[in-house]
Write an enzyme that holds these catalytic residues in place. Sequence first.
Site, PDB file in Angstrom:
ATOM      1  N   GLU A  10       0.850  -1.182   0.000  1.00  0.00           N
ATOM      2  CA  GLU A  10       0.000   0.000   0.000  1.00  0.00           C
ATOM      3  C   GLU A  10       0.891   1.239   0.000  1.00  0.00           C
ATOM      4  OE1 GLU A  10      -2.827   0.390   3.218  1.00  0.00           O
ATOM      5  OE2 GLU A  10      -3.827   2.042   2.232  1.00  0.00           O
ATOM      6  N   GLU A  16      -5.686  -3.065  12.536  1.00  0.00           N
ATOM      7  CA  GLU A  16      -5.328  -3.890  11.370  1.00  0.00           C
ATOM      8  C   GLU A  16      -6.288  -5.066  11.237  1.00  0.00           C
ATOM      9  OE1 GLU A  16      -3.431  -2.319   9.514  1.00  0.00           O
ATOM     10  OE2 GLU A  16      -2.699  -0.957  11.069  1.00  0.00           O
ATOM     11  N   GLY A  39       2.808   2.577  10.871  1.00  0.00           N
ATOM     12  CA  GLY A  39       2.498   1.778  12.057  1.00  0.00           C
ATOM     13  C   GLY A  39       2.345   0.304  11.768  1.00  0.00           C
ATOM     14  N   ALA A  40       1.484  -0.018  10.814  1.00  0.00           N
ATOM     15  CA  ALA A  40       1.229  -1.414  10.499  1.00  0.00           C
ATOM     16  C   ALA A  40       0.435  -1.499   9.202  1.00  0.00           C
ATOM     17  CB  ALA A  40       0.448  -2.092  11.622  1.00  0.00           C
ATOM     18  N   GLU A  60      -9.962   3.978   6.112  1.00  0.00           N
ATOM     19  CA  GLU A  60      -9.167   4.425   7.256  1.00  0.00           C
ATOM     20  C   GLU A  60      -9.994   5.154   8.313  1.00  0.00           C
ATOM     21  OE1 GLU A  60      -6.556   3.130   7.858  1.00  0.00           O
ATOM     22  OE2 GLU A  60      -5.776   2.454   5.924  1.00  0.00           O
ATOM     23  N   HIS A  82      -9.557  -4.045   9.690  1.00  0.00           N
ATOM     24  CA  HIS A  82      -9.470  -3.819   8.247  1.00  0.00           C
ATOM     25  C   HIS A  82      -9.898  -5.053   7.451  1.00  0.00           C
ATOM     26  CE1 HIS A  82      -7.979   0.136   7.340  1.00  0.00           C
ATOM     27  NE2 HIS A  82      -6.813   0.016   7.945  1.00  0.00           N
TER      28      HIS A  82
HETATM   29  N1  TRP Z   1      -3.142   0.894   5.678  1.00  0.00           N
HETATM   30  C1  TRP Z   1      -2.248   1.053   6.781  1.00  0.00           C
HETATM   31  C2  TRP Z   1      -3.109   1.283   8.001  1.00  0.00           C
HETATM   32  O1  TRP Z   1      -3.497   2.348   8.327  1.00  0.00           O
HETATM   33  C3  TRP Z   1      -1.272   2.147   6.675  1.00  0.00           C
HETATM   34  C4  TRP Z   1      -0.352   2.214   5.514  1.00  0.00           C
HETATM   35  C5  TRP Z   1      -0.561   2.817   4.355  1.00  0.00           C
HETATM   36  C6  TRP Z   1       0.992   1.845   5.501  1.00  0.00           C
HETATM   37  N2  TRP Z   1       0.570   2.859   3.596  1.00  0.00           N
HETATM   38  C7  TRP Z   1       1.535   2.279   4.284  1.00  0.00           C
HETATM   39  C8  TRP Z   1       1.798   1.184   6.387  1.00  0.00           C
HETATM   40  C9  TRP Z   1       2.866   2.102   3.989  1.00  0.00           C
HETATM   41  C10 TRP Z   1       3.131   1.005   6.090  1.00  0.00           C
HETATM   42  C11 TRP Z   1       3.661   1.461   4.896  1.00  0.00           C
HETATM   43  O2  TRP Z   1      -3.504   0.408   8.639  1.00  0.00           O
HETATM   44 ZN    ZN Z   2      -5.628   1.606   8.564  1.00  0.00          ZN
END
Ligand code: TRP
Ligand code: ZN
Length: 883
Positions: free
Chosen positions: A131, A308, A271-272, A330, A311
């Site tokens: 992502e 997470e 973060g994750a 988000e 999601h």
């Molecule tokens: N989708 C992730 C979250 O909010 C966050 C995220 C988006 C991310 N791009 C990223 C994490 C790139 C690490 C690196 O849960």
């Molecule tokens: Zn998220």
Amino acid sequence: MHALSPQTPSLIRLSDYRTPAWRVETVELDFDLGIDASELSARLLLRRDPTQDAPLRLDGENLQLLSIKLDGEQLPATAYRYAGNVLEIDGARDGSVLETRVRLRPAANTALEGLYLSGSREAGFLLTQCEAEGFRHITYFPDRPDVLSSYTVTLRADRARFPVLLAGGNPDGAGELEGGRHWARFVDPHPKPSYLFALVAGRLEVIGRDYVTADGRAVQLKIWAEVDAIDRCHYAMDALERSMRWDEQAYGRNYDLDVFHVVATHDFNMGAMENKGLNIFNAKCLLAEPDSTTDDEYRHVEAVVAHEYFHNWSGNRVTCRDWFQLSLKEGLTVFREQSFSADMNSAPLKRIEDVALLRRAQFPEDAGPLAHPVRPAQYSEINNFYTATVYEKGAELVRMLAGALGRDGFRRGMDRYFERNDGRAATLEDFLAALGETNHIDLMPYLAWYGQAGTPRLKARGHYDDVRHEYTLTLSQPASGGNGTEARSPLPIPVKLALFTRQGNMLPLSMDGQTSKETTEMVVVLDRIEQSFVFTNVIAAPVPSLLRGFSAPVILECDYTPDELALLLAHDVDGFNRWEAGQQLAARAYENLRDGTANDALLAWCDALALLFDNDAIDDALLADLLTPPGEIELAERETSIDPQRIHDLRQALQQQLAERLGVDALRQRYAALATHTNSELDAVSQARRRLKRRVLELLSLLDQAGACALAAAQYHAAPGMTDRLAALSVLVRCDAPQTVAALRDYRDRHAGNALALDKWFAVQVQVPGEPALARVSELEQDPAFTLKNPNRVQSLLGAFVRGNPSGFHRIDGAGYRLLAERLVTLDGLNPQVAARLATAFNGWQRLEPRRRDAAHEAIAGLASREGLSRNLAEIIDSVLNH
Ligand code: TRP
Ligand code: ZN
């Protein structure tokens, strides 16, 4: 004045959205993994949209193409061309199979996007981050979230170097190969967009737990980490199980694969990440144990694990049509996570924490040149839009909708949303439609919230008619606002309210002459520019408690007297609004101090808090929050010509007044009483005591620095856990006490092998306010443990300095700005995402007082004139400078 630099990227616009001309029905990926070079064969089954006749175009960046075949035939060089990160291929038909083979260079990938190495070449492991647009760094693909495909992934690697091979989906076989190699295959039964693809390969340890979902599926939960970290994964496992149960109960959502993998890495940009069946976490959001993790961090781990996991439905089963809809997953998932955390911990404390974050991070973003709507209309680099606005303000918008529908109505709407959009790439309109239809309410007026930047202002004034016994509350929203020139359309603003008597009791509410004894709280919705609400049978002039629980993300302007705010601070049963009344009062007191005017607010604030300080009925953690005035960043939002040093000094003076009112003896006694309970337990009472103990020690340090530092030094050395240890260290550092050096050295030795603990060692030292901070930063940059290659380390030193220490960063000589600009150039060459995020510290420079403003401008303009900045950093710098 500033010409667009050559790298200034073209804009992607929401209004340009077209459905994909080509889709990929199935993807087979075959990896031969290696640290320096990995090779990957991809086999895509293509589907053409018969209504469009665009050529086949695939995204791909930094890929070394080794071979390309269409329907089994090697393609001649004339049949495809590569330009601008797009591979265009002739001759594809509906049902064609495209096969490509590419080589990747994981160890050389410092951007941590695509396939990369975490840790050292010898001991580290391989992983992916896709992502938002990382999959195009792995293979040629229509890398957009509205292309959903079924994935089969086969991993091959040397068994000794890569004993563990993981990818998303269910395991589908594994075995030996010649030459000490082995393989493993994974099939994901749920079609997904490419940004949710993930793999992990290397030497990892595991802890496991068996879980049975409410609908009867047996699931293996597995958390993977390097050998030195695996013992710190048990708390996350418990949090994961709690999250899964909660989503079953609160939303009726069950997990949908046979395995759920979670992996911790020290090298991660955020973060994750919620990759389907294979969540990957920044170690700081997953690892926890009492000796190195603070209470706040424990709660953060619980929240991120939940986020997470949630999601899996809000993001994965129902994904986003395009990246403009990012808040669809988000904002919604943050809201779900906040609700979960409120249920697991204290709901009012959670609300205070969330609103404080919104004000510290999102309001300033929304008030400066980087302001953008929750659904932006355009972007050049999508990674720059993973912002507080999309996440936190987005969550506030979902909270408003949930409030408007009520508990049951919201649940019905969410059920409809998940059912109707399952397996689809949805839009915010789909979300509002599902919620609205099930409740027979038109929610489309709320779309206005998603489309405009800036924090709305809400004005409230009350009038009491003592003849008719009526109280009229008039609410209004200015027709134009924010920093935009555009006129705003009126927003629907739900205002939750109660009316208090001057004795501090809530009045029964009636708007039509009929009083119901039950109703002491209600929600009115302002959906015009101005509207009046008349409450009848009101026996005496009341004090309104407005926007309870922060029912809408606005700035409330209401001409309360200090006494009225003090009354709410003393009596409001809404824990959030009680805190809020104190914040308003403290902000008034601050302004009076600044302007040198009579300070009723200061007296009222101190008196009210002195009473609460001796009130046993109040929770220790809430008391700690009540005793904390708005932070420096929040106070700066009230200024037009910002001098961060002066703000710091005034805020200190404010706290000193409070400390004096409470009294040195009372503070010492309370500290001693709290200290007798010292432990490292994680129950709410123990955590609350630690929180208050820290606050009391900080206040004491303003009256009796030497005495407080002696207590802090003792607390440091006797601390049974990280919360007490770090709190004590922070007091010592800020006081620059004689005991500080020894304590810092002790910490360093004690936690030398723990990267996350060492991050806190860096961060705490650059919190020293004002002048001395910069020299500290430069010194720490020379520390052998400092590196620009690790995002957590960058955040702990540079991030903590530029974002967490306004008086230190905004030096009047501009040296803070120059340091940041220099580091950004180096960092940008390594990791553009991290550089761009750090650069947002320049946001708001236009409102600095003239000397600082000029210095900041020079540093930013210098950066803007440099050749070869990444698209990420260029977009931030360009916006900050020119908007
Ligand atoms: N989708 C992730 C979250 O909010 C966050 C995220 C988006 C991310 N791009 C990223 C994490 C790139 C690490 C690196 O849960
Ligand atoms: Zn998220």
